[in-house]
Design a protein around this motif. Structure first.
Motif, PDB file in Angstrom:
ATOM      1  N   LEU A  50       0.699  -1.418  -0.010  1.00 61.08           N
ATOM      2  CA  LEU A  50       0.016   0.059  -0.102  1.00 61.08           C
ATOM      3  C   LEU A  50       0.924   1.104   0.025  1.00 61.08           C
ATOM      4  CD1 LEU A  50      -2.693  -0.900   2.599  1.00 61.08           C
ATOM      5  CD2 LEU A  50      -3.006   0.098   0.255  1.00 61.08           C
ATOM      6  N   GLU A  52       2.257   2.265   2.772  1.00 56.81           N
ATOM      7  CA  GLU A  52       2.173   3.099   4.037  1.00 56.81           C
ATOM      8  C   GLU A  52       3.603   3.092   4.428  1.00 56.81           C
ATOM      9  OE1 GLU A  52      -0.730   3.972   5.770  1.00 56.81           O
ATOM     10  OE2 GLU A  52      -2.364   2.569   5.661  1.00 56.81           O
ATOM     11  N   PRO A  76      -1.763   8.642  -4.229  1.00 55.77           N
ATOM     12  CA  PRO A  76      -3.228   8.374  -4.194  1.00 55.77           C
ATOM     13  C   PRO A  76      -3.625   7.629  -5.518  1.00 55.77           C
ATOM     14  CG  PRO A  76      -2.579  10.614  -3.412  1.00 55.77           C
ATOM     15  CD  PRO A  76      -1.247   9.872  -3.946  1.00 55.77           C
ATOM     16  N   ALA A  77      -2.884   7.833  -6.681  1.00 58.05           N
ATOM     17  CA  ALA A  77      -3.181   7.118  -7.870  1.00 58.05           C
ATOM     18  C   ALA A  77      -2.916   5.617  -7.947  1.00 58.05           C
ATOM     19  CB  ALA A  77      -2.460   7.702  -9.012  1.00 58.05           C
ATOM     20  N   ARG A  79      -2.829   4.069  -5.042  1.00 62.08           N
ATOM     21  CA  ARG A  79      -3.908   3.232  -4.129  1.00 62.08           C
ATOM     22  C   ARG A  79      -5.398   3.174  -4.764  1.00 62.08           C
ATOM     23  NH1 ARG A  79      -2.069   6.460   1.118  1.00 62.08           N
ATOM     24  NH2 ARG A  79      -0.183   5.296   1.336  1.00 62.08           N
ATOM     25  N   ARG A  80      -5.543   4.099  -5.886  1.00 62.04           N
ATOM     26  CA  ARG A  80      -7.021   3.718  -6.551  1.00 62.04           C
ATOM     27  C   ARG A  80      -6.825   2.400  -7.443  1.00 62.04           C
ATOM     28  NH1 ARG A  80      -8.342   9.967  -8.354  1.00 62.04           N
ATOM     29  NH2 ARG A  80      -7.519  10.605  -6.270  1.00 62.04           N
ATOM     30  N   VAL A  84      -8.727  -2.191   0.076  1.00 65.42           N
ATOM     31  CA  VAL A  84      -8.100  -2.974   1.185  1.00 65.42           C
ATOM     32  C   VAL A  84      -9.474  -3.258   2.067  1.00 65.42           C
ATOM     33  CG1 VAL A  84      -6.564  -2.887   2.817  1.00 65.42           C
ATOM     34  CG2 VAL A  84      -6.460  -1.116   0.987  1.00 65.42           C
ATOM     35  N   PHE A  86     -10.214  -4.923   6.005  1.00 70.22           N
ATOM     36  CA  PHE A  86      -9.716  -5.096   7.305  1.00 70.22           C
ATOM     37  C   PHE A  86     -10.440  -6.110   8.219  1.00 70.22           C
ATOM     38  CE2 PHE A  86      -7.957  -1.112   5.882  1.00 70.22           C
ATOM     39  CZ  PHE A  86      -6.455  -1.177   6.088  1.00 70.22           C
ATOM     40  N   ARG A  90     -13.913  -1.305   9.579  1.00 64.21           N
ATOM     41  CA  ARG A  90     -13.638   0.171   9.483  1.00 64.21           C
ATOM     42  C   ARG A  90     -14.748   0.907   8.535  1.00 64.21           C
ATOM     43  NH1 ARG A  90      -7.177   0.610   9.043  1.00 64.21           N
ATOM     44  NH2 ARG A  90      -6.670  -0.873  10.679  1.00 64.21           N
ATOM     45  N   LEU A  91     -15.967   0.752   8.960  1.00 64.39           N
ATOM     46  CA  LEU A  91     -17.137   1.639   8.217  1.00 64.39           C
ATOM     47  C   LEU A  91     -17.253   2.817   9.039  1.00 64.39           C
ATOM     48  CD1 LEU A  91     -19.165  -1.500   7.676  1.00 64.39           C
ATOM     49  CD2 LEU A  91     -17.657  -0.506   6.085  1.00 64.39           C
ATOM     50  N   PHE A 103     -19.033   7.079  -0.440  1.00 58.82           N
ATOM     51  CA  PHE A 103     -17.730   7.921   0.124  1.00 58.82           C
ATOM     52  C   PHE A 103     -16.470   7.752  -0.419  1.00 58.82           C
ATOM     53  CE2 PHE A 103     -14.584   8.645   3.471  1.00 58.82           C
ATOM     54  CZ  PHE A 103     -14.712  10.080   3.912  1.00 58.82           C
ATOM     55  N   ALA A 104     -16.173   6.221  -0.385  1.00 60.89           N
ATOM     56  CA  ALA A 104     -14.918   5.868  -1.301  1.00 60.89           C
ATOM     57  C   ALA A 104     -14.760   6.403  -2.534  1.00 60.89           C
ATOM     58  CB  ALA A 104     -14.774   4.504  -1.090  1.00 60.89           C
ATOM     59  N   VAL A 107     -14.492  10.734  -2.515  1.00 58.36           N
ATOM     60  CA  VAL A 107     -13.401  11.347  -2.259  1.00 58.36           C
ATOM     61  C   VAL A 107     -12.349  11.046  -3.293  1.00 58.36           C
ATOM     62  CG1 VAL A 107     -13.882  11.230   0.167  1.00 58.36           C
ATOM     63  CG2 VAL A 107     -12.387   9.394  -1.060  1.00 58.36           C
ATOM     64  N   ILE A 108     -12.499  10.229  -4.341  1.00 57.50           N
ATOM     65  CA  ILE A 108     -11.494  10.182  -5.344  1.00 57.50           C
ATOM     66  C   ILE A 108     -12.016  10.964  -6.651  1.00 57.50           C
ATOM     67  CG2 ILE A 108     -10.420   8.116  -4.447  1.00 57.50           C
ATOM     68  CD1 ILE A 108     -12.049   6.697  -6.652  1.00 57.50           C
ATOM     69  N   ARG A 151     -16.814  -1.630  -0.568  1.00 58.77           N
ATOM     70  CA  ARG A 151     -16.436  -0.149  -0.818  1.00 58.77           C
ATOM     71  C   ARG A 151     -15.149  -0.603  -1.351  1.00 58.77           C
ATOM     72  NH1 ARG A 151     -15.193   2.457   5.199  1.00 58.77           N
ATOM     73  NH2 ARG A 151     -13.674   0.670   4.928  1.00 58.77           N
TER      74      ARG A 151
ATOM     75  N   PHE B   5     -19.160  18.203  -2.127  1.00 60.41           N
ATOM     76  CA  PHE B   5     -18.655  17.145  -1.103  1.00 60.41           C
ATOM     77  C   PHE B   5     -17.764  17.973  -0.279  1.00 60.41           C
ATOM     78  CE2 PHE B   5     -15.117  14.664   0.414  1.00 60.41           C
ATOM     79  CZ  PHE B   5     -15.525  13.681   1.009  1.00 60.41           C
ATOM     80  N   ARG B 207     -11.274   8.471  11.423  1.00 63.42           N
ATOM     81  CA  ARG B 207     -11.827   7.403  10.707  1.00 63.42           C
ATOM     82  C   ARG B 207     -11.997   7.828   9.182  1.00 63.42           C
ATOM     83  NH1 ARG B 207     -15.099   3.501  13.260  1.00 63.42           N
ATOM     84  NH2 ARG B 207     -15.561   4.146  15.297  1.00 63.42           N
ATOM     85  N   ILE B 211      -9.818   6.363   5.946  1.00 72.15           N
ATOM     86  CA  ILE B 211     -10.391   5.775   4.945  1.00 72.15           C
ATOM     87  C   ILE B 211     -10.295   6.370   3.304  1.00 72.15           C
ATOM     88  CG2 ILE B 211     -12.609   4.962   3.521  1.00 72.15           C
ATOM     89  CD1 ILE B 211     -13.548   4.721   6.774  1.00 72.15           C
ATOM     90  N   MET B 212     -10.131   7.790   3.556  1.00 76.08           N
ATOM     91  CA  MET B 212      -9.726   8.717   2.521  1.00 76.08           C
ATOM     92  C   MET B 212      -8.528   8.130   1.669  1.00 76.08           C
ATOM     93  SD  MET B 212     -11.507  12.236   3.303  1.00 76.08           S
ATOM     94  CE  MET B 212     -11.452  13.174   2.028  1.00 76.08           C
ATOM     95  N   LEU B 214      -6.748   5.618   2.380  1.00 75.10           N
ATOM     96  CA  LEU B 214      -6.600   3.953   1.719  1.00 75.10           C
ATOM     97  C   LEU B 214      -7.191   3.937   0.344  1.00 75.10           C
ATOM     98  CD1 LEU B 214      -7.235   1.658   4.976  1.00 75.10           C
ATOM     99  CD2 LEU B 214      -5.081   2.206   3.583  1.00 75.10           C
ATOM    100  N   VAL B 215      -8.307   4.724   0.078  1.00 77.01           N
ATOM    101  CA  VAL B 215      -9.119   4.569  -1.151  1.00 77.01           C
ATOM    102  C   VAL B 215      -8.157   5.268  -2.260  1.00 77.01           C
ATOM    103  CG1 VAL B 215     -11.116   3.907  -0.091  1.00 77.01           C
ATOM    104  CG2 VAL B 215     -10.503   6.293  -0.966  1.00 77.01           C
ATOM    105  N   GLY B 216      -7.227   6.159  -1.884  1.00 72.05           N
ATOM    106  CA  GLY B 216      -6.457   6.988  -2.866  1.00 72.05           C
ATOM    107  C   GLY B 216      -7.006   8.465  -2.867  1.00 72.05           C
ATOM    108  N   ALA B 217      -7.759   9.052  -1.912  1.00 69.49           N
ATOM    109  CA  ALA B 217      -8.100  10.228  -1.977  1.00 69.49           C
ATOM    110  C   ALA B 217      -6.880  11.270  -1.863  1.00 69.49           C
ATOM    111  CB  ALA B 217      -9.007  10.775  -0.915  1.00 69.49           C
ATOM    112  N   TYR B 221      -8.370  16.571  -1.562  1.00 72.72           N
ATOM    113  CA  TYR B 221      -9.568  16.067  -0.911  1.00 72.72           C
ATOM    114  C   TYR B 221      -9.260  16.295   0.485  1.00 72.72           C
ATOM    115  CZ  TYR B 221     -12.722  15.431  -4.767  1.00 72.72           C
ATOM    116  OH  TYR B 221     -13.832  15.441  -5.428  1.00 72.72           O
TER     117      TYR B 221
END
Lengths: 229, 301
Positions: A50, A52, A76-77, A79-80, A84, A86, A90-91, A103-104, A107-108, A151, B5, B207, B211-212, B214-217, B221
């Motif tokens: 990832l 990280e 970010p690109a 990770r898109r 992932v 867990f 993690r909701l 949401f996921a 935000v992209i 998600r 958003f 939180r 999440i942002m 991890l999903v690649g924001a 953003y």
């Protein structure tokens, strides 16, 4: 899809490496179990994929990118292209199922039009049809994990990482989750799943990479969990 | 970039932390109000200076019958002395213009100025000195006049009216400086407060941000809502301060001071309108800056 070349990771202020000289190659479309006891380096492996964390030495390629040379604004690109999942789902507790998935995508920067189309589609895929207005605390553990998978998969990533996705679930529910992950894998998505659920690994008969104190001690193409457990 | 958003995130953030948001708004409002007051006070001093310095000259008082200055030992100024002093003043390059004020004229000005006070009845034209009123090309050149004419026969006293006012302006300048210092200290405090609010906000939304991530924001953003949150609170605070300054001008300066003190010039609306954008910019920029620093520290991408 993922290539580790002689990767060593030592965390700051620690003597022993979390991963040492790991060389693994995961091809596109594969399903790989990452097994081993707690502290064997499974999570570190996923965190490195990832980006990280960055390796202390060695080279990592993910989805055709050399992570050492990837500048931080391109992370970010990267990770898109992956999703992932867990153990603890993690909701977001204050959002509905559909909102959690949306949401996921929001935000992209996905356009609203395609979000409206993608969310019900992926909820159907994970078997949550008709549950889109529920909140996470109204769902069972297995359903919550399905939301998390939805998600992670909503953006159709090429790679799905799962860190002990069945760790909080009972065996029957776990089987359902594994069936879902298998189905996602059949769509062409590479799946890497860290687990120490022996029954699941044994029943799936997929490739198994076993880590022990940071080293790869076994890499079997149609393996079982192991003999020592 | 989906503006909707980000904006909804901002409003959620501000409402979730309402008491802290109010604290930030108040802190910014107070500090920016002090800043605006300091700026306007400075303009006020400048306005007064211009107003007074325009009117005020060097006064060369001539000997009268009762003068006891050393230059007046020979009694009242003679016609010859008067003409010689005038000629000398006019010959000086520093002098722009010279007016003669006779005893009668001095009395008239005096009566006008103290019309209400009843002193006038006890004063006669003969008891006021006649004088030359000198307007200088450069108001700083007072010394030249003083050294050239002091102690001259027929000259009783040379007075730089600016010196008297200078003392007042020094006091006023100290006020300006004090207001500026308070504004500065308050601004620092406001920035620290904003930094804290953003830190708490980042923590309470960890939180979402994790999440942002991890999903690649993108960093944009993830961080923009926090920056906007700080900037918006700063803007609201600055607007409150601006409203305060406008109210001060409207109800204190325009309604009271300008009417009561007709002989003093006060800052006008144009200065107020020039100061307000500066106040708003200060509030927004400093708040955004404080948020940006905090966000960079607490929101890893």
């Amino acid at each position: 899809m993922i290539t580790f070349e002689n990767v060593t990771k030592t965390y700051p202020r620690q003597l022993k490496p979390a991963l040492s000289a790991v060389t693994v190659d995961v091809a596109e479309g594969e399903f790989v179990f990452l097994v081993g006891a707690s502290g064997s380096g499974k999570s570190t492996f996923l965190r490195l994929v990832l980006r990280e964390e960055r390796p202390t030495s060695g080279r990592i390629h993910v989805a055709g990118r050399d992570l050492a040379r990837l500048s931080s604004w391109k992370v970010p690109a990267l990770r898109r292209q992956m999703g992932v999942v867990f153990q603890d789902f993690r909701l977001l507790p204050n959002k509905t199922v559909a909102q959690n998935v949306a949401f996921a995508l929001e935000v992209i920067g996905k356009p609203r039009q395609s979000i409206r189309q993608l969310v019900p589609e992926v909820l159907d895929l994970v078997g949550l049809h008709g549950m889109s207005t529920r909140r996470p605390d109204e769902l069972s553990g297995g359903e919550q994990q399905r939301v998390a998978i939805a998600r992670a998969f909503a953006n159709r990533p090429a790679l799905l990482l799962a860190d002990e996705p069945t760790g909080n679930l009972d065996p029957a529910t776990s089987v359902g989750i594994m069936k879902l992950l298998d189905r996602i894998n059949r769509t062409g998505t590479t799946v890497v799943m860290a687990t120490h659920d022996a029954a699941i690994v044994d029943s799936m008969r997929k490739r198994v990479v076993e880590l022990d104190i940071g080293r790869v001690v076994r890499d079997q193409s149609r393996g079982v969990y192991g003999y020592t457990h | 970039m989906r503006a909707q958003f980000v904006l909804s995130e901002v409003s959620i953030g501000l409402r979730r932390n309402l008491t802290m948001t109010v604290a930030v708004i108040v802190a910014v409002a107070i500090s920016v109000a002090f800043l605006g007051t300091a700026l306007l006070f400075r303009s006020q001093v400048q306005t007064m200076k211009g107003f007074w310095y325009d009117k005020v000259e060097v006064a060369v008082f001539l000997c009268g019958p009762g003068s006891d200055a050393p230059g007046c030992a020979a009694g009242s100024v003679t016609q010859q002395q008067r003409e010689q002093i005038l000629a000398e003043l006019q010959a000086m390059p520093e002098v722009e213009q010279v007016y003669y004020e006779s005893q009668q004229e001095a009395f008239e000005h005096f009566s006008e100025q103290f019309a209400d006070s009843g002193i006038v009845e006890n004063v006669e034209p003969e008891s006021l000195p006649e004088s030359f009123r000198v307007k200088l090309r450069d108001a700083e050149q007072f010394r030249v006049i003083a050294t050239n004419l002091a102690g001259r026969p027929g000259v009783e006293q040379i007075q730089d009216m600016r010196e008297v006012l200078g003392r007042i302006f020094r006091v006023l300048n100290w006020f300006t400086l004090a207001a500026a210092v308070v504004a500065g200290v308050q601004l620092v405090a406001a920035m620290l407060l904003i930094a804290n609010v953003i830190r708490v906000a980042a923590f309470s939304r960890r939180r979402e941000t994790s999440i942002m991530r991890l999903v690649g924001a993108s960093r944009f953003y993830i961080q923009l809502p926090f920056l906007l949150e700080g900037a918006l609170a700063g803007l609201i605070g600055a607007l409150v301060a601006a409203a305060g300054v406008v109210a001060l001008q409207r109800f204190l300066v325009e309604d009271v001071l300008r009417r009561e003190f007709t002989f003093v010039a006060f800052v006008g609306w144009d200065e107020v309108w020039r100061t307000i954008p500066l106040m708003l910019a200060t509030g927004v920029v400093l708040a955004a800056l404080a948020s940006a620093v905090t966000v960079r520290k607490y929101l890893r991408v």
